[in-house]
Motif scaffolding. Structure first.
Motif, mmCIF file in Angstrom:
data_model
loop_
_atom_site.group_PDB
_atom_site.id
_atom_site.type_symbol
_atom_site.label_atom_id
_atom_site.label_comp_id
_atom_site.label_asym_id
_atom_site.label_seq_id
_atom_site.Cartn_x
_atom_site.Cartn_y
_atom_site.Cartn_z
ATOM 1 N N HIS A 179 -17.651 10.957 2.654
ATOM 2 C CA HIS A 179 -16.772 12.106 2.445
ATOM 3 C C HIS A 179 -16.947 13.184 3.501
ATOM 4 O O HIS A 179 -16.754 14.365 3.238
ATOM 5 C CB HIS A 179 -16.939 12.640 1.023
ATOM 6 N N CYS A 207 -7.995 11.763 0.465
ATOM 7 C CA CYS A 207 -9.108 11.057 -0.185
ATOM 8 C C CYS A 207 -9.140 11.454 -1.662
ATOM 9 O O CYS A 207 -8.854 12.607 -1.993
ATOM 10 C CB CYS A 207 -10.414 11.436 0.507
ATOM 11 N N CYS A 256 -11.443 12.359 -3.301
ATOM 12 C CA CYS A 256 -12.385 13.468 -3.494
ATOM 13 C C CYS A 256 -11.711 14.820 -3.320
ATOM 14 O O CYS A 256 -12.309 15.848 -3.636
ATOM 15 C CB CYS A 256 -13.569 13.345 -2.541
ATOM 16 N N GLN A 286 -10.408 15.964 -0.319
ATOM 17 C CA GLN A 286 -10.291 16.301 1.097
ATOM 18 C C GLN A 286 -9.308 15.328 1.771
ATOM 19 O O GLN A 286 -8.847 14.364 1.170
ATOM 20 C CB GLN A 286 -11.652 16.185 1.790
ATOM 21 N N CYS A 316 -11.256 11.688 5.104
ATOM 22 C CA CYS A 316 -12.668 11.303 4.961
ATOM 23 C C CYS A 316 -12.918 9.950 5.638
ATOM 24 O O CYS A 316 -12.035 9.081 5.653
ATOM 25 C CB CYS A 316 -13.047 11.183 3.490
HETATM 26 ZN ZN LIG Z 1 -13.506 12.110 0.436
#
Ligand SMILES: [Zn+2]
Length: 301
Positions: free
Chosen positions: A162, A172, A174, A176, A179
């Motif tokens: 990440h 992503c 996550c 963001q 990544c």
């Molecule tokens: Zn990520």
């Protein structure tokens, strides 16, 4: 955190689809193995781990467990195992209560790093650093320094998947964008090059036949893998860097791909040629349950 001098130990590697276990002796030799499908839910996981431990050894011996998710290795608590629908579970204490044995719960990539260091690193010195780079569904590194796992302050050490490297690339999960693991992981290749069977060998084969789309995707994936390898090598300067995870089941062609990419990069760079990353690369064994072996070894951590 449990230290024990008992000769036998069990290691259990909890994956998203299967649970693998080993019984090892004091020398780390695998005496027996076991495997069952993973089932969702906390009660199922506890029951499966307890049953596997009893199957592997009729007498009570210490049990090390490696799991995905966020692991509190001090208290044996694991959080957010998405594939098994578990939000929080005191796995270590629950297994200890059921079996009456010491337990240790470790992040699965960290456990695999210990296993790979023992099985695949070869003749490294007692003070050397070994990095295990896991190209699985996600991307993460495990770092073993002078025989000990490096975990960092909040267990985030090695979570390089990440690190955002390209603001114009994929979103992503996550939160963001761009990544590393959105291009440099087994999960990324499966998404970018869907096919029947393993994606990486198919992608390599199609690219070698001159398929334009395959070549474009392989170049992108290769570049991300090169970045990941450079990132961990320059951060930790390991003696040996072991490439593992599902993508490495591709075997020698995968190692050659990574080696060629790093050689290409060091051709025009005096700095890179002096640190000579290709000479440090190894492939993780695919015929040994590294995660389970490492989970047992983590009992000594
Ligand atoms: Zn990520």
């Amino acid at each position: 955190m449990t230290t024990t001098n008992r000769p036998y130990r069990i290691g259990i590697d909890v994956g998203g689809t299967k649970i693998a276990g080993v019984l090892i002796d004091a020398a780390g030799t695998v005496l027996d193995t076991s495997m069952v499908p993973a089932r969702a839910g906390s009660d199922n996981l506890i029951n499966d781990v307890v049953r596997m431990a009893k199957t592997l050894c009729a007498t009570p011996v210490p049990v090390g467990i490696g799991t995905p998710g966020q692991v509190d290795n001090v208290n044996g608590v694991v959080r957010a195992i998405a594939n098994l629908n578990i939000t929080e579970l005191a796995l270590g204490p629950e297994v200890t209560a059921r079996l009456g044995v010491p337990t240790h719960v470790e992040n699965d990539v960290n456990a695999a790093a210990l296993g790979a260091k023992t099985v695949d690193a070869g003749d490294v010195g007692a003070h050397d650093t070994v990095v295990f780079l896991n190209f699985g569904t996600g991307l993460a590194a495990g770092v073993v320094c002078a025989g000990k796992l490096e975990r960092g302050y909040r267990g985030a050490l090695g979570e390089i998947g990440h690190v955002p490297v390209d603001p114009n690339r994929f979103l992503c999960p996550c939160g963001q964008r761009g990544c590393l693991e959105t291009i440099a992981s087994g999960g990324a290749v499966a998404r970018l090059w869907p096919c029947d069977g393993p994606s990486m060998p198919n992608l390599l084969a199609k690219a070698s036949q001159g398929d334009v789309a395959a070549t474009r995707i392989l170049n992108m994936v290769t570049y991300g893998i090169g970045d990941a390898v450079q990132l961990v090598t320059q951060a930790y300067d390991p003696r040996v860097l072991i490439l593992g995870g599902g993508m490495c089941k591709t075997g020698r062609p995968f190692l050659e791909l990574v080696t060629r990419e790093l050689q290409r990069r060091q051709e025009g760079c005096h700095f890179l040629s002096t640190i000579d990353i290709p000479s440090r690369l190894r492939l993780a064994s695919t015929d040994q349950p590294l995660g389970a072996i490492g989970a047992a070894l983590a009992l000594d951590e």
